[in-house]
Enzyme design. Structure first.
Site, PDB file in Angstrom:
ATOM      1  N   LYS A   1      38.005  -5.618  16.761  1.00 46.81           N
ATOM      2  CA  LYS A   1      37.856  -7.080  16.696  1.00 46.81           C
ATOM      3  C   LYS A   1      36.843  -7.432  15.612  1.00 46.81           C
ATOM      4  O   LYS A   1      35.812  -6.741  15.463  1.00 46.81           O
ATOM      5  CB  LYS A   1      37.376  -7.570  18.061  1.00 46.81           C
ATOM      6  CG  LYS A   1      37.283  -9.073  18.259  1.00 46.81           C
ATOM      7  CD  LYS A   1      36.884  -9.350  19.723  1.00 46.81           C
ATOM      8  CE  LYS A   1      36.740 -10.845  19.979  1.00 46.81           C
ATOM      9  NZ  LYS A   1      36.289 -11.114  21.364  1.00 46.81           N
TER      10      LYS A   1
ATOM     11  N   SER B   1      37.358 -12.745  27.596  1.00 43.00           N
ATOM     12  CA  SER B   1      37.942 -12.477  26.278  1.00 43.00           C
ATOM     13  C   SER B   1      38.564 -11.113  26.058  1.00 43.00           C
ATOM     14  O   SER B   1      39.163 -10.895  25.025  1.00 43.00           O
ATOM     15  CB  SER B   1      36.886 -12.729  25.196  1.00 43.00           C
ATOM     16  OG  SER B   1      36.619 -14.112  25.147  1.00 43.00           O
TER      17      SER B   1
ATOM     18  N   SER C   1      39.223 -14.524  23.486  1.00 46.38           N
ATOM     19  CA  SER C   1      39.072 -14.550  22.049  1.00 46.38           C
ATOM     20  C   SER C   1      39.540 -13.265  21.370  1.00 46.38           C
ATOM     21  O   SER C   1      39.723 -13.264  20.152  1.00 46.38           O
ATOM     22  CB  SER C   1      37.621 -14.808  21.662  1.00 46.38           C
ATOM     23  OG  SER C   1      36.784 -13.796  22.158  1.00 46.38           O
TER      24      SER C   1
END
Lengths: 459, 453
Positions: free
Chosen positions: A69, A168, A144
């Site tokens: 990420k 997330s 996210s």
């Protein structure tokens, strides 16, 4: 199609020399080439990945490609947190997680898209455009860590790394039909992870199976001298908890009575039945109302965000504040407000007290139950555009996960239903006391192997 | 003309001389750095994802300082974020302590009264801004070598009543910090920074039974900053007292503001108004776990405190019968004091008077290398000065008689009762003798001869 292998399968086949690492890379790169333009999973590709993999082959992860990420600082690889503020930022240091990955033999294939600064649950609020759900591109991947979940679901990596502040990791995993493991707060180092809410941020793996997630967690967990909130708790071999039965485990089924969950209630009653068939004792349980966690999380998180984003002034690195997106600005303003003199007691301080009540409620429940389960998300992945105009979108979508996030508990998402028409998934959230990843892994693995919902085990 | 009481509270920051910075492993040596920005890392530069980890030694030293100042120690304490923007503040917040400082409720005694310590807390320093002209352009440069250096902040109650007391307090504090060997407090290097909060009151009921009545404090106070020496501190305070008095006498209230001190003009000047305290939105820093001490840990730290200057000076007066002035002077610096004490101990062993030695050393009657000579060497040198040569009694009498005859007025004065004049006669005689004779011996002879005429 070696990109479709799970981590465990790839490791075994490489071990037995049934496949070559370069072949894996070929297929993964091909998938990325085909799918990334439309799905917008990766913001940055590591052009050196194949080269780096060559020296990693004797290490545990054997040089396999891992997606990370883009809020994890990766030395020499652009890191943006999906914000134009860091559009040109190339860290000269590694986050502890990326450093550990490398030490274990993993190779960072690319940096995945996220809601800018991790502010969201859709990956629609990225400054670099939304990511699409590989299962059904008319839908969102969640967030996210939407990019990482999509990277796994689209087989454009062998495993991925995400981070969870409040849902997330688990929520995008649910929306994309993958496994997402959120470790106990303090289990994995936050050093080098661009901070969102410092008191809940938890880095963790997003993977194709529970086994894969356990393998990755083994390499990430542990005390870090650069993160004062990591624990010296002994790190077990998480793969030891795979393939264990769950006979006699007491499992509490929570949140089914929450308003709005009626359409999916039946799926979770079916989950409960499977777990009972496996020997566990599942009971409906009344936990503290998760809608109360929304207020707690909103206030505490935005307060911490407003402080954590203060360093991005464009003086020492990055672009100036005019590059902040609207969502970031909203959160900074709200967070500043709730910490202000005259308001802090009403908002921030009060929220922290309610947080304690959640801790106490879980302590109470864990006296009677080994772990708790619930739906991960109030429904299936939403359609593109769903988050627009909805400033509390994330908080509402993550409502069922916020209680365990704000109390630092470990949790995992495993797919628990697949809709053949939409190709979308529902996810099962399993939560345990702090430091008890063994329980979530054990129950998740047993459930995954006993059901048909995992798309890699059931091709 | 009204009588005004000066009310001063002081805030002093001191850099701790730990090896590394407060929240990262960078070298703690901002003043000694050859170049700017060489002792930096992602943490003290506020880079993305960087996290603070507390310096244990700095915390222990803060507790030690608190114990030395008779403070109570908070067994549970924490760090808080103080949020504000300034270019030299890398993270956009300073890690400090808000409502639960490590130490509170202590005091330092001065010759003008006790100064109560409200609190001592630990925080990190900011970077340093340098305003320069580069290629014809006015720029502000930032050096982060100092960013993250541990700072203790010592805050007093408004107990200081004069410029001299302020200066004495600050000097004592510096001495204690140096004695504890936790800081150098070099003002030119920014190792110690002084701030005074000043107001004047004409309220005769300000003090009640020797205690400050807080409800009667003036409704304003002026903060004076940028004071680079103890001398400037006194000058700044004196200037302020005069300035504020003039304003008050006109029936007005001095503006609540921050003022700087201009050493060249010897005046304070307005920097910015402080209508109310800034809102720093303090909240506990989630990156740093709270700190818990046990009573035993505090006791263990207390046991490591060295004897401080005041206590040492008192003990020297008792144990070695040293005069107060010598005791105070020679205990000023710890390493020197410890070296001197070795001499007193040797003197005691040899049944010599430590005070005599002190006097000889202070008045430089002996040539010696402070801190490096062995006590043995010092004692030998001292005894040499005390050595007297033998003198032929006939020759002594001859010289005495000679001097007495040469000074009939002095003799007359002595015999008239002014016995102190013997000192003058002694001086003359000793000069004539040209030898080192035991003065007591000479004096006895002189007195004999003076009596008999």
């Amino acid at each position: 199609m070696l990109n479709k292998l799970t981590l465990k399968q790839a490791l075994d086949k490489l071990d037995k020399k049934e496949i070559k690492l370069t072949e894996v890379y070929q297929d993964v790169e091909q998938a990325i080439k085909e799918l990334n333009p439309s799905l917008n999973i990766y913001l940055t590709k590591n052009g050196q990945a194949l080269k780096e993999s060559k020296t990693q082959q004797d290490l545990p992860l054997k040089g396999l490609p891992i997606a990370v990420k883009d809020n994890f600082c990766t030395e020499g690889i652009r890191t943006t947190a999906s914000s134009k503020v860091l559009d040109n930022f190339k860290p000269v240091y590694d986050s502890t997680v990326s450093s550990l990955l490398k030490k274990a033999g993993g190779v960072i294939i690319g940096k995945t898209n996220l809601d800018a600064w991790a502010h969201g649950s859709s990956t629609e609020t990225s400054d670099y455009g939304r990511t699409l759900n590989p299962r059904n591109p008319e839908h969102l991947p969640g967030g996210s860590s939407g990019g990482s979940a999509a990277a796994v679901a689209a087989d454009t990596c062998i495993a991925a790394i995400g981070s969870e502040t409040a849902g997330s990791i688990r929520q995008p995993s649910a929306w994309c039909g993958t496994v997402g493991l959120k470790p106990t707060y303090g289990r994995v180092s936050r050093f080098g992870v661009i901070a969102m809410a410092s008191s809940t941020d938890s880095p963790g793996p997003i993977a194709k199976t529970v086994e894969d997630a356990a393998i990755v967690l083994n390499h990430l967990a542990g005390y870090d001298q650069y993160d004062g909130t990591t624990s010296t708790q002994k790190v077990p071999d998480f793969t030891k908890f795979l393939g264990k039965d769950i006979k006699g485990l007491k499992i509490g089924l929570t949140y089914l009575d929450i308003k709005g969950l009626e359409p999916i209630k039946a799926y979770y009653q079916a989950v409960a039945k499977i777990l009972e068939d496996l020997g566990a004792k599942v009971s409906l349980v009344k936990a503290m109302d998760p809608t109360l966690a929304i207020g707690v999380y909103t206030v505490v998180q935005r307060g911490e965000v407003s402080s954590n984003l203060a360093r991005y002034d464009g003086i020492r690195y990055g672009n100036d504040r005019s590059h902040f997106g609207n969502e970031a600005k909203r959160r900074i303003m709200l967070g500043t407000y709730t910490l202000s003199k005259g308001y802090a007691d009403q908002y921030y301080n009060l929220a922290q007290k309610v947080r304690t009540l959640f801790i106490q409620d879980f302590n109470r429940l864990f006296k009677q139950y080994d772990c708790l389960i619930s739906p991960t998300s109030p429904g299936f992945a939403k359609k593109i555009g769903a988050s627009e105009g909805s400033s509390m979108f994330g908080e509402l979508e993550d409502m069922l996960l916020e209680p365990s996030s704000i109390t630092g508990l470990p949790g995992i998402n495993v797919p628990c239903y697949h809709d053949p028409d939409t190709n979308l998934y529902l996810g099962l959230n399993i939560v345990a006391p702090m430091w008890r990843e063994d329980l979530v892994i054990r129950v998740a693995d047993a459930y995954e192997k006993a059901t048909i919902w995992n798309s890699w085990r059931n091709n | 003309m009204k009588n005004y009481t000066t009310i001063i509270g002081m805030e002093i920051h001191a850099e701790l001389k730990t090896q590394s910075k407060m929240f990262c492993g960078c070298k703690n040596d901002p003043f000694g750095a050859e170049k700017p920005n060489i002792y930096t890392c992602p943490v003290c530069l506020g880079m993305p994802g960087a996290l603070p980890v507390a310096n244990k030694k700095a915390i222990e030293w803060t507790i030690k300082l608190g114990l030395a100042l008779h403070c109570k120690i908070n067994l549970f304490s924490k760090f808080d974020r103080k949020n504000y923007f300034y270019a030299d503040l890398a993270k956009g917040y300073q890690i400090s302590q808000y409502d639960i400082p490590f130490c509170y409720d202590g005091y330092i005694d001065t010759s003008e009264g006790r100064v109560r310590i409200t609190r001592i807390h630990l925080e990190e320093d900011t970077g340093k801004l340098l305003h320069k002209t580069v290629k014809g352009k006015k720029v502000s440069l930032i050096d982060f070598n100092r960013s993250g250096v541990p700072l203790v902040e010592i805050v007093t109650e408004p107990d200081i009543r004069s410029a001299t007391q302020a200066s004495e307090y600050a000097k004592k504090l510096r001495q204690i910090i140096r004695y504890l060997e936790i800081g150098d407090c070099d003002m030119e290097q920014g190792g110690m920074r002084l701030e005074a909060n000043l107001s004047l009151s004409d309220d005769p009921k300000l003090m009640k039974d020797g205690k400050l009545d807080y409800s009667r404090l003036p409704k304003y106070k002026v903060e004076v900053k940028n004071i680079n020496s103890f001398k400037f501190l006194e000058q700044a305070i004196n200037f302020e007292v005069t300035r504020q008095q003039k304003v008050l006498e006109q029936g007005e209230t001095p503006v609540q503001e921050t003022r700087g001190f201009n050493a060249a003009s010897n005046k304070t000047f307005s920097q910015r108004t402080k209508e109310e305290a800034a809102d720093y939105r303090y909240f506990p820093d989630p990156d740093l776990a709270p700190i818990r001490f046990s009573e035993q840990q505090i006791k263990d730290l207390a046991a490591t405190l060295p004897e401080l200057a005041d206590a040492k000076a008192l003990r020297w007066q008792k144990e070695y019968q040293l005069e107060e002035r010598y005791a105070t002077q020679l205990t000023r610096k710890r390493s020197k004091a410890e070296w001197y004490e070795q001499i007193w101990q040797s003197a005691k062993q040899q049944k010599l008077k430590a005070n005599d030695l002190a006097k000889a050393l202070v008045n430089k009657k002996i040539k010696f290398k402070e801190l490096s000579d062995q006590p043995k060497t010092i004692l030998e040198a001292y005894l040499k000065t005390q050595q007297t040569e033998a003198v032929d009694p006939k020759e002594l009498k001859k010289i005495i008689k000679q001097v007495l005859s040469q000074n009939p007025d002095a003799v007359a004065k002595y015999q008239a009762g002014k016995v102190q004049i013997i000192g003058f006669l002694m001086g003359q005689i000793m000069r004539e003798l040209k030898k080192k004779i035991n003065p007591q011996l000479v004096k006895t002879e002189v007195e004999k001869l003076l009596k008999t005429g």
